[in-house]
Write an enzyme that holds these catalytic residues in place. Structure first.
Site, PDB file in Angstrom:
ATOM      1  CG  HIS A  83      -0.266   0.141   2.518  1.00 26.86           C
ATOM      2  ND1 HIS A  83       0.351  -0.916   3.151  1.00 26.86           N
ATOM      3  CD2 HIS A  83      -0.082   1.207   3.312  1.00 26.86           C
ATOM      4  CE1 HIS A  83       0.871  -0.493   4.278  1.00 26.86           C
ATOM      5  NE2 HIS A  83       0.630   0.787   4.411  1.00 26.86           N
ATOM      6  CB  THR A 133       9.350   3.419  -7.738  1.00 31.20           C
ATOM      7  OG1 THR A 133      10.259   3.702  -8.805  1.00 31.20           O
ATOM      8  CG2 THR A 133       9.914   3.894  -6.414  1.00 31.20           C
ATOM      9  CE  LYS A 134      11.789   2.819 -13.632  1.00 33.87           C
ATOM     10  NZ  LYS A 134      12.019   3.872 -14.577  1.00 33.87           N
ATOM     11  NE  ARG A 148      19.724   5.431 -11.787  1.00 29.17           N
ATOM     12  CZ  ARG A 148      19.753   5.980 -10.590  1.00 29.17           C
ATOM     13  NH1 ARG A 148      18.661   6.504 -10.096  1.00 29.17           N
ATOM     14  NH2 ARG A 148      20.857   6.006  -9.891  1.00 29.17           N
ATOM     15  CE  LYS A 151      26.000  -7.937 -16.473  1.00 33.72           C
ATOM     16  NZ  LYS A 151      27.376  -8.267 -16.751  1.00 33.72           N
TER      17      LYS A 151
END
Length: 167
Positions: A83, A133-134, A148, A151
């Site tokens: 959440h 976050t993604k 991020r 590779k």
């Protein structure tokens, strides 16, 4: 992120007992494999098989929204949240929840924070101290704040051993 819903407020005694049991599994020195079976008993969706969980902070409000695949190792200090606060809803304080999927045969380094409901593919490696976050595609290495792409772990799909290919 389309499958999010409002997080419910649960003030029942069951919620407090479950929160205590999650805390208890991190304080008492269980083996990493026994801890996974205790989390499974408390409502977390963990595939049967070898799953190694360190002392992690699990979402005690909605543990049924956490899904962990077979062969995954999660190091100590990780925070798994399903959440988050949605600042775009102005009329009230709105917590939104969704499902957190961690694929099969992943490795999550220590102190990784999953701050939103995301989908992590199979065979992913997430570096220590990252904030995810993604969504992360399968067989990639991610690290950083926010996490991020670093590779790919494989060059082609034929590099995946046959026993690790998706069912």
């Amino acid at each position: 992120m389309n499958d999010v819903a409002r997080a419910g407020y649960d003030y029942s005694l069951k919620r407090y007992i479950r929160s205590f049991l999650f805390w208890f599994t991190n304080v008492i020195p269980f083996s990493r494999f026994k801890r996974a079976s205790l989390y499974r008993w408390l409502g977390v969706d963990i595939e049967e098989g070898t799953v190694s969980l360190g002392t992690i902070s699990m979402d005690t409000l909605h543990p049924e929204n956490v899904h962990i695949g077979n062969g995954t190792a999660i190091a100590n200090g990780c925070i798994l949240l399903t959440h988050f606060y949605d600042p775009m809803i102005l009329d009230e304080h709105a917590f939104v929840r969704g499902d957190l999927y961690i694929g099969r045969r992943c490795y999550v380094g220590s102190n990784v924070v999953f701050s939103k409901p995301v989908r992590i593919g199979d065979g992913v490696v997430i570096g220590a101290g990252s904030v995810v976050t993604k969504d992360i595609p399968p067989y990639e290495i991610w690290a950083g704040v926010p996490a991020r792409f670093i590779k790919k772990r494989i060059k082609t799909d034929s590099d995946i051993p046959s026993e690790f290919k998706p069912r």
